[in-house]
Design an enzyme around this catalytic site. Structure first.
Site, PDB file in Angstrom:
ATOM      1  N   GLU A 140     -42.986  46.430 151.216  1.00 58.64           N
ATOM      2  CA  GLU A 140     -41.832  46.495 150.321  1.00 58.64           C
ATOM      3  C   GLU A 140     -40.959  45.255 150.524  1.00 58.64           C
ATOM      4  O   GLU A 140     -40.719  44.827 151.655  1.00 58.64           O
ATOM      5  CB  GLU A 140     -41.035  47.764 150.639  1.00 58.64           C
ATOM      6  CG  GLU A 140     -39.736  47.918 149.892  1.00 58.64           C
ATOM      7  CD  GLU A 140     -38.918  49.095 150.408  1.00 58.64           C
ATOM      8  OE1 GLU A 140     -38.007  49.528 149.691  1.00 58.64           O
ATOM      9  OE2 GLU A 140     -39.200  49.575 151.539  1.00 58.64           O
TER      10      GLU A 140
ATOM     11  N   LYS B 179     -39.777  51.651 141.495  1.00 54.32           N
ATOM     12  CA  LYS B 179     -39.540  52.828 142.329  1.00 54.32           C
ATOM     13  C   LYS B 179     -38.774  53.886 141.542  1.00 54.32           C
ATOM     14  O   LYS B 179     -37.742  53.603 140.929  1.00 54.32           O
ATOM     15  CB  LYS B 179     -38.768  52.421 143.588  1.00 54.32           C
ATOM     16  CG  LYS B 179     -38.603  53.548 144.599  1.00 54.32           C
ATOM     17  CD  LYS B 179     -37.939  53.042 145.867  1.00 54.32           C
ATOM     18  CE  LYS B 179     -37.826  54.150 146.908  1.00 54.32           C
ATOM     19  NZ  LYS B 179     -37.178  53.677 148.146  1.00 54.32           N
TER      20      LYS B 179
ATOM     21  N   CYS C 271     -41.644  52.996 149.902  1.00 49.15           N
ATOM     22  CA  CYS C 271     -40.823  53.550 150.975  1.00 49.15           C
ATOM     23  C   CYS C 271     -40.970  55.058 151.042  1.00 49.15           C
ATOM     24  O   CYS C 271     -42.079  55.571 151.107  1.00 49.15           O
ATOM     25  CB  CYS C 271     -39.364  53.116 150.791  1.00 49.15           C
ATOM     26  SG  CYS C 271     -38.318  53.449 152.237  1.00 49.15           S
TER      27      CYS C 271
END
Length: 523
Positions: free
Chosen positions: A284, A345, A395
């Site tokens: 990330e 995301k 994440c």
């Protein structure tokens, strides 16, 4: 056990006085419950003590049953939760104090308050169980079912309310145990419901309230997990692809400073282009800048690498669609599609990627690059790679198995493998890294697909569809993990149905217990 709640004098004074024991008499039971909560945490990674998760819940059930009043029941459950979460998520202190420059006392207070909030859920489970089961002459097996259902509902609430924080869901402790075989069927919430029910049976057996047939059924449920684990719910598709997962080990305290940005750009450009692979994955925000600010020479180097080697690259960077419209994204380039692949995301981190109303003052106390990001769509197409389809998640998105399952069952062409790109350097060299790997292993089990994990500091790993770790890098080291990974097709029962069957069964058990209680009251 009742001596933990009342003095000998109260016992001799009779049942009526025992029920009037003040809260202060919980001075022994509450610490013991907190200790059981710490034991519960020890069941999780890096340990593989799945049995301790069941034993600690059984101990909690025994304490709860001996509490004289419902308010005492709730306090015992709350103490268990405090021990559980303070010992399990203490590493949040590191992100706020060490890397966020928040005063130590304030960071410690924030962890304590957050743990205090999370502890409300085991308190609710304990209270709900005893509210429905106490004094109703339920059999040991029926009481255990109600305990499992109450625990399931409380864990589901913790994982969904206020965007959800399902970290340390008890089901994750069973990735290495027999109950792992149930994950492709009922998901992590179903697994934790089974575990809590077994704990209730164990408590009933210890108190000699369990019929031997019910005990035998519990043993059978536990043992059935092993043959279930051998069932192939998904099938191989295409040929294995060679993947390279990059772990840059960039220190978090310099990552977003100019020296760290320059270091990351040079490091990951070099690591990406070092040698060919059918898929190269970075962590990330490996490139800690906006995609629009990517230096032309780096973009050209990656494009040249892709064109000359036939490799595909999936890399992390932020994106700006406008001056006020930012996303935390993963981008892909490769020979199997035109242009640039993009995944935004969807499940954002509170305080990290969006700031809840009224909490800007709290964020301003930390020296972190935080802000409000726009969330991506819940279902986004996977990235095509050499006959496989790779679905990224970023994440802690992989904490939400229902969302990953929904993206698979709703896709026109479901992904054949999953890829988690993350940066856990915020939390130092702590148990958080192993806990997150364990979460990814559960997602692989639930979906019947391999999980690729590319992280900044660890744990970078390849997880097989059965949840076992195929290969991994040591944490806090610079390195590249190369492996051949086989994609899988087909949908597991959990992917097809999500949490609905497990949650529905739990609610039905609670409704049945409520109906029985009302009938008994009417009689």
């Amino acid at each position: 056990m009742r001596a933990l709640f009342s003095s000998p004098a109260a016992d001799t004074a009779g049942q009526q006085e025992a029920l009037a024991v003040p809260l202060a008499r919980l001075r022994f039971a509450a610490p013991l419950a907190a200790l059981l909560g710490v034991m519960h945490t020890l069941a999780f990674a890096p340990n593989r003590w799945w049995w301790l998760q069941i034993l600690s819940l059984a101990g909690l059930a025994a304490l709860v049953r001996q509490a004289p009043r419902l308010r005492d029941v709730a306090w015992v459950g709350y103490a268990f939760g405090l021990g559980w979460f303070l010992s399990g998520i203490w590493w949040l202190y590191i992100s706020m104090h060490v890397y966020g420059d928040m005063p130590a006392w304030m960071a410690a207070a924030a962890v304590l308050l957050f743990s205090a909030y999370l502890a409300l859920h085991p308190a609710l489970a304990a209270w709900l169980w005893q509210r429905l089961a106490r004094g109703r002459q339920l059999s040991g097996a029926a009481s255990a079912l109600v305990f499992g259902a109450a625990w399931l509902v409380s864990e589901w609430l913790r994982g969904t309310e206020w965007t959800g924080f399902p970290w340390l869901n008890g089901g994750y402790a069973h990735t290495d145990g027999p109950l792992a075989g149930y994950a492709p069927l009922v998901g992590v919430y179903g697994v934790v419901a089974i575990a809590a029910t077994l704990a209730g049976l164990l408590c009933a057996a210890a108190e000699r309230r369990l019929h031997w047939l019910a005990g035998l059924a519990g043993v059978a449920v536990l043992a059935a997990g092993w043959p279930l684990h051998t069932i192939a719910w998904t099938q191989p598709v295409g040929k294995p692809i060679t993947v390279r997962l990059l772990q840059g080990n960039v220190p978090q305290d310099v990552k977003f400073q100019q020296t760290g940005i320059d270091h990351s750009l040079a490091l990951y450009t070099k690591m990406v282009t070092e040698q060919p692979a059918q898929l190269v994955v970075t962590p990330e925000t490996a490139f800690p800048i906006l995609l629009q600010d990517m230096p032309q020479e780096i973009a050209l180097a990656i494009r040249t690498y892709v064109d000359t080697t036939g490799s595909s690259v999936l890399f992390g960077a932020a994106n700006a669609d406008s001056a006020v419209d930012y996303t935390n994204s993963a981008f892909g380039v490769g020979p199997w599609f035109k242009g640039v692949y993009r995944y935004d995301k969807h499940h954002l981190v509170p305080f990290g990627e969006f700031i809840p109303f009224g909490f800007h003052w709290f964020v301003h106390m930390m020296n972190m690059p935080l802000g409000d990001f726009r969330r991506g769509l819940p279902v986004q197409p996977p990235m095509p790679v050499a006959g496989q389809r790779v679905a990224p998640n970023i994440c802690y998105e992989d904490l939400f198995g229902e969302e990953i399952a929904a993206s698979l069952r709703q896709a026109e062409r479901p992904a054949t493998m999953l890829a988690n790109v993350t940066n856990l350097a915020w939390f130092g060299d702590t148990i958080a890294l192993d806990q997150h790997l364990q979460i990814s292993r559960m997602r692989a089990l639930e979906s019947g697909r391999p999980m690729l994990r590319a992280t900044n500091t660890g744990a970078t790993a390849v997880v097989r569809p059965d949840g076992s770790v195929q290969a991994r890098l040591p944490v806090f080291t610079l390195g590249t993990l190369q492996a051949d990974v086989q994609g899988m097709q087909g949908l597991t029962p959990f992917v097809r149905t999500g949490n609905a069957p497990a949650l529905g069964a739990g609610v039905l058990v609670l409704l049945a217990a409520l109906a029985r209680r009302r009938r008994a009251g009417a009689a």
